[in-house]
Design a protein around this motif. Structure first.
Motif, PDB file in Angstrom:
ATOM      1  N   LEU A  80       0.865  -1.174   0.000  1.00 29.03           N
ATOM      2  CA  LEU A  80       0.000   0.000   0.000  1.00 29.03           C
ATOM      3  C   LEU A  80       0.905   1.228   0.000  1.00 29.03           C
ATOM      4  CD1 LEU A  80      -2.830   1.200   0.160  1.00 29.03           C
ATOM      5  CD2 LEU A  80      -2.764   0.916   2.637  1.00 29.03           C
ATOM      6  N   ASN A  81       0.971   1.900  -1.140  1.00 30.58           N
ATOM      7  CA  ASN A  81       1.848   3.057  -1.246  1.00 30.58           C
ATOM      8  C   ASN A  81       1.112   4.266  -1.793  1.00 30.58           C
ATOM      9  OD1 ASN A  81       1.824   2.525  -4.058  1.00 30.58           O
ATOM     10  ND2 ASN A  81       3.463   1.032  -3.782  1.00 30.58           N
ATOM     11  N   LEU A  91      -5.572   0.040  -9.427  1.00 26.95           N
ATOM     12  CA  LEU A  91      -5.858   0.011  -7.999  1.00 26.95           C
ATOM     13  C   LEU A  91      -6.804   1.125  -7.586  1.00 26.95           C
ATOM     14  CD1 LEU A  91      -2.258  -0.766  -6.789  1.00 26.95           C
ATOM     15  CD2 LEU A  91      -4.224  -2.284  -6.636  1.00 26.95           C
ATOM     16  N   ALA A  92      -7.618   0.815  -6.582  1.00 33.55           N
ATOM     17  CA  ALA A  92      -8.568   1.796  -6.067  1.00 33.55           C
ATOM     18  C   ALA A  92      -7.833   2.843  -5.235  1.00 33.55           C
ATOM     19  CB  ALA A  92      -9.628   1.082  -5.215  1.00 33.55           C
ATOM     20  N   SER A  93      -8.570   3.831  -4.772  1.00 32.34           N
ATOM     21  CA  SER A  93      -7.982   4.913  -3.986  1.00 32.34           C
ATOM     22  C   SER A  93      -7.250   4.375  -2.767  1.00 32.34           C
ATOM     23  CB  SER A  93      -9.076   5.882  -3.533  1.00 32.34           C
ATOM     24  OG  SER A  93      -8.559   6.817  -2.625  1.00 32.34           O
ATOM     25  N   LYS A  94      -5.980   4.756  -2.631  1.00 34.57           N
ATOM     26  CA  LYS A  94      -5.153   4.261  -1.528  1.00 34.57           C
ATOM     27  C   LYS A  94      -5.683   4.710  -0.167  1.00 34.57           C
ATOM     28  CE  LYS A  94      -1.938   2.880  -4.478  1.00 34.57           C
ATOM     29  NZ  LYS A  94      -2.537   3.426  -5.677  1.00 34.57           N
ATOM     30  N   ALA A 138       0.889  10.230   6.126  1.00 40.37           N
ATOM     31  CA  ALA A 138      -0.564  10.038   6.099  1.00 40.37           C
ATOM     32  C   ALA A 138      -0.946   8.569   6.260  1.00 40.37           C
ATOM     33  CB  ALA A 138      -1.131  10.597   4.791  1.00 40.37           C
ATOM     34  N   LEU A 139      -0.235   7.679   5.558  1.00 42.31           N
ATOM     35  CA  LEU A 139      -0.565   6.265   5.641  1.00 42.31           C
ATOM     36  C   LEU A 139      -0.190   5.678   6.999  1.00 42.31           C
ATOM     37  CD1 LEU A 139       0.459   5.097   2.059  1.00 42.31           C
ATOM     38  CD2 LEU A 139      -1.847   5.098   3.022  1.00 42.31           C
ATOM     39  N   ALA A 140       0.964   6.053   7.529  1.00 45.65           N
ATOM     40  CA  ALA A 140       1.399   5.520   8.824  1.00 45.65           C
ATOM     41  C   ALA A 140       0.427   5.892   9.931  1.00 45.65           C
ATOM     42  CB  ALA A 140       2.803   6.031   9.152  1.00 45.65           C
TER      43      ALA A 140
END
Length: 316
Positions: A80-81, A91-94, A138-140
């Motif tokens: 997931l990047n 791929l869909a919106s991360k 943001a992802l973390a």
């Protein structure tokens, strides 16, 4: 043995029906990518499989059928990047659907069994060092309660796709950029309680608390299964790869995510041809055996240590 499903394609995203049919039949066939006429027959009896390692960018089709894997130990490598549709068109919106999928999977099986992969990192005029750092933050923050470990890597283009990547303006980070990213990512991961590791990277980032990781990890498998494993590095992988041996059951040129940097699906004509041969009831993925194939039983490739008692089972 340890089953890899798969470094060569995204089985959970596209081939869940086929995989679970193989689980029901208790065997699977897999072609040797170097010599396709050599076909391995792998016994999938639960007592023979130490663990299944899933590699995926969208495990949603498999999540709803996890009960069919109750007899097995397994964990997920979930990529997931931060790329958008220009790099990962399929791929869909991360930051919405796949983040939710990640969190849902973690809730189902436990955050120790969902490894976050932020890889591979490439640079363009759009995907700069600053871009990666901001999106990693943001992802973390969103995934901090859903995983314990994040694996990172820097892009290393195989010769067969390097020219195409250069034409698209993609490049690998240089030495200084790698250290800038590592320094920032380490601080971000630490703030969110996530351990950071590299995948098949020769560069030493231990100054930032980043170790060389094992994607096929005998220590993690020992904890999950309660069976102590003591395994050496897989000699068939790259020199910088620390993974222990596994048997991969995927097939190149079968993944449909369409990621521009992909080394496993690099031939559109072969991809379309393989998809035409997809049969969810076939013992071999996107293929059929012929009279020219030589089918041999794949034996147990692992050796359990007898130097310590069984470990307690780690519940999810």
């Amino acid at each position: 043995m340890i089953l890899s499903a798969s470094r060569r394609t995204d089985i959970p995203a596209f081939y869940t029906d086929w995989f679970l049919n193989r689980i029901k039949e208790r065997y699977v066939l897999s072609r040797n990518p170097i010599n396709p006429r050599q076909v391995g027959r792998i016994d999938l009896s639960p007592e023979l499989i130490d663990c299944i390692v899933f590699w995926t960018k969208n495990p949603a089709p498999l999540i709803v059928r996890l009960k069919e894997l109750e007899a097995y130990h397994y964990y997920f490598q979930f990529t997931l990047n931060a790329y958008e549709a220009d790099v990962e068109p399929g791929l869909a919106s991360k930051h919405v659907s796949l983040v939710n999928t990640f969190m849902h999977l973690s809730e189902r099986i436990g955050k120790d069994r969902v490894i976050w992969r932020y890889d591979p990192m490439l640079l363009t005029d759009r995907y700069t060092v600053s871009y990666h750092i901001q999106h990693f933050i943001a992802l973390a923050e969103k995934l901090k309660d859903a995983t314990q470990r994040c694996v990172i890597s820097f892009i290393d283009f195989p010769k067969r796709i390097s020219r195409a990547m250069s034409a698209l303006g993609y490049r690998a980070p240089d030495f200084n950029e790698m250290h800038t990213i590592a320094r920032a990512f380490s601080a971000i991961a630490s703030e969110n309680g996530i351990t950071l590791e590299t995948c098949a990277e020769a560069i030493d980032l231990s100054t930032y608390g980043i170790s060389h990781g094992k994607c096929i990890d005998d220590a993690l498998i020992s904890r999950i299964s309660g069976k102590p494993l003591h395994l050496k590095k897989d000699p068939n992988q790259r020199a910088a790869c620390s993974c222990v041996p596994s048997v991969d059951i995927g097939l190149y040129n079968t993944c449909m995510h369409g990621c521009k940097y992909c080394y496993a699906s690099f031939n559109k004509e072969a991809l379309l041809q393989n998809r035409e041969h997809y049969d969810e009831f076939s013992p071999i993925l996107c293929s059929k055996t012929t009279e020219d194939d030589v089918i041999r039983e794949r034996k147990d490739t692992q050796s359990r240590t007898t130097l310590q008692p069984d470990l307690p089972f780690v519940s999810s």
